[in-house]
Design a protein around this motif. Structure first.
Motif, PDB file in Angstrom:
ATOM      1  N   PRO A  54     -51.298  47.500  48.527  1.00 61.85           N
ATOM      2  CA  PRO A  54     -52.486  47.181  47.724  1.00 61.85           C
ATOM      3  C   PRO A  54     -52.698  45.680  47.552  1.00 61.85           C
ATOM      4  O   PRO A  54     -53.836  45.234  47.355  1.00 61.85           O
ATOM      5  CB  PRO A  54     -52.206  47.860  46.378  1.00 61.85           C
ATOM      6  CG  PRO A  54     -50.732  48.032  46.321  1.00 61.85           C
ATOM      7  CD  PRO A  54     -50.308  48.259  47.738  1.00 61.85           C
ATOM      8  N   VAL A  55     -51.621  44.903  47.654  1.00 62.76           N
ATOM      9  CA  VAL A  55     -51.759  43.445  47.570  1.00 62.76           C
ATOM     10  C   VAL A  55     -52.530  42.927  48.780  1.00 62.76           C
ATOM     11  O   VAL A  55     -53.436  42.097  48.653  1.00 62.76           O
ATOM     12  CB  VAL A  55     -50.382  42.755  47.474  1.00 62.76           C
ATOM     13  CG1 VAL A  55     -50.555  41.238  47.471  1.00 62.76           C
ATOM     14  CG2 VAL A  55     -49.638  43.208  46.225  1.00 62.76           C
ATOM     15  N   ARG A  56     -52.194  43.447  49.961  1.00 65.43           N
ATOM     16  CA  ARG A  56     -52.916  43.040  51.174  1.00 65.43           C
ATOM     17  C   ARG A  56     -54.376  43.460  51.106  1.00 65.43           C
ATOM     18  O   ARG A  56     -55.273  42.719  51.524  1.00 65.43           O
ATOM     19  CB  ARG A  56     -52.248  43.655  52.404  1.00 65.43           C
ATOM     20  CG  ARG A  56     -50.902  43.029  52.737  1.00 65.43           C
ATOM     21  CD  ARG A  56     -50.195  43.789  53.831  1.00 65.43           C
ATOM     22  NE  ARG A  56     -48.823  43.345  54.003  1.00 65.43           N
ATOM     23  CZ  ARG A  56     -47.842  44.107  54.477  1.00 65.43           C
ATOM     24  NH1 ARG A  56     -48.096  45.362  54.831  1.00 65.43           N
ATOM     25  NH2 ARG A  56     -46.620  43.619  54.604  1.00 65.43           N
ATOM     26  N   GLU A  57     -54.622  44.665  50.562  1.00 70.19           N
ATOM     27  CA  GLU A  57     -56.001  45.128  50.416  1.00 70.19           C
ATOM     28  C   GLU A  57     -56.771  44.221  49.465  1.00 70.19           C
ATOM     29  O   GLU A  57     -57.934  43.871  49.715  1.00 70.19           O
ATOM     30  CB  GLU A  57     -56.020  46.567  49.891  1.00 70.19           C
ATOM     31  CG  GLU A  57     -55.487  47.593  50.891  1.00 70.19           C
ATOM     32  CD  GLU A  57     -55.383  48.981  50.288  1.00 70.19           C
ATOM     33  OE1 GLU A  57     -55.642  49.131  49.068  1.00 70.19           O
ATOM     34  OE2 GLU A  57     -55.068  49.923  51.033  1.00 70.19           O
ATOM     35  N   ALA A  58     -56.118  43.834  48.368  1.00 71.04           N
ATOM     36  CA  ALA A  58     -56.757  42.951  47.393  1.00 71.04           C
ATOM     37  C   ALA A  58     -57.064  41.591  48.010  1.00 71.04           C
ATOM     38  O   ALA A  58     -58.127  41.007  47.769  1.00 71.04           O
ATOM     39  CB  ALA A  58     -55.856  42.780  46.171  1.00 71.04           C
TER      40      ALA A  58
END
Length: 227
Positions: A52-56
């Motif tokens: 989710p960090v990469r998506e953010a």
């Protein structure tokens, strides 16, 4: 500070919560323009995986909050006063349109709006501007969601960076907190009475004071550079 609240978590996906966490750190200066976003550090702070960090990060790069280069990662970009003003003006128009499209459906989100408004007032009293911003976003997003128009909601979401810039945080530190809380109460009053037209008008004018302040700041910066 900056960790998503229970209210915020209920309204946003995991990647959006991470996005807001990063935005909060940028707004407070904890992450400064030019600083690199370290995925592992953000993941550890929120106890999530790096997915989710990469998506953010991808979302924030698309919003032009971050500059991303392959093999070099993402760094915080300096958001200008002019960009912040433009975003606020567009958001005001989108929110007024959302209220008009929602019409009677606004009554269905009255309770969540009241809850978000209570959190805004509590944060205002404590002068906790990160919590204020999170709860304020929930309040406004509820109205936009009630329109039932996904394209409108997506457009609104892409402008989320504007409320986390340092210019906004500077404004919040000097503005009358009673005035801030009162504006939300006026919107709620119009929702309770079913006066959609007034809701739209209030939302359109809600950002005026902030826009005027930012325009004064921009003019002052220009004058300073000329001297």
């Amino acid at each position: 500070m900056g960790v998503p609240t229970e209210t915020t978590a209920s309204r946003y996906s995991l990647s959006q919560q991470v996005r807001n966490h990063i935005l909060n750190k940028v707004a407070t200066g904890e992450i400064a323009p030019g600083d690199k976003i370290v995925e592992a550090r953000i993941a550890a702070e929120l106890n999530v995986s790096t997915i989710p960090v990469r998506e953010a990060i991808r979302e924030l790069a698309a919003m032009r909050v971050l500059d991303y280069e392959v093999h070099r990662g993402a760094r915080v970009r300096e958001v200008t006063v002019s960009e912040t003003i433009d975003a606020l003006r567009v958001k005001a128009v989108l929110e007024a349109l959302a209220a008009k499209l929602a019409g009677e459906k606004l009554a269905a989100v009255l309770k969540p709006l009241e809850h978000a408004s209570d959190r805004v007032k509590d944060a205002t009293r404590r002068r906790d501007w990160i919590e204020y911003q999170d709860s304020n976003q929930v309040f406004h997003r509820l109205i936009v969601e009630s329109a039932g128009n996904q394209i409108l909601l997506n457009l609104w979401d892409t402008l989320a960076f504007d409320v986390r810039t340092r210019f906004i945080m500077d404004f919040l530190r000097i503005v009358d907190p009673i005035l801030l809380a009162g504006e939300h109460e006026q919107i709620l009053k119009a929702v309770r009475s079913g006066d959609t037209a007034t809701v739209a008008e209030l939302l359109a004018s809600h950002a005026n004071g902030l826009v005027e302040y930012l325009m004064e700041q921009r003019a002052a910066n220009v004058a300073l550079k000329e001297n």
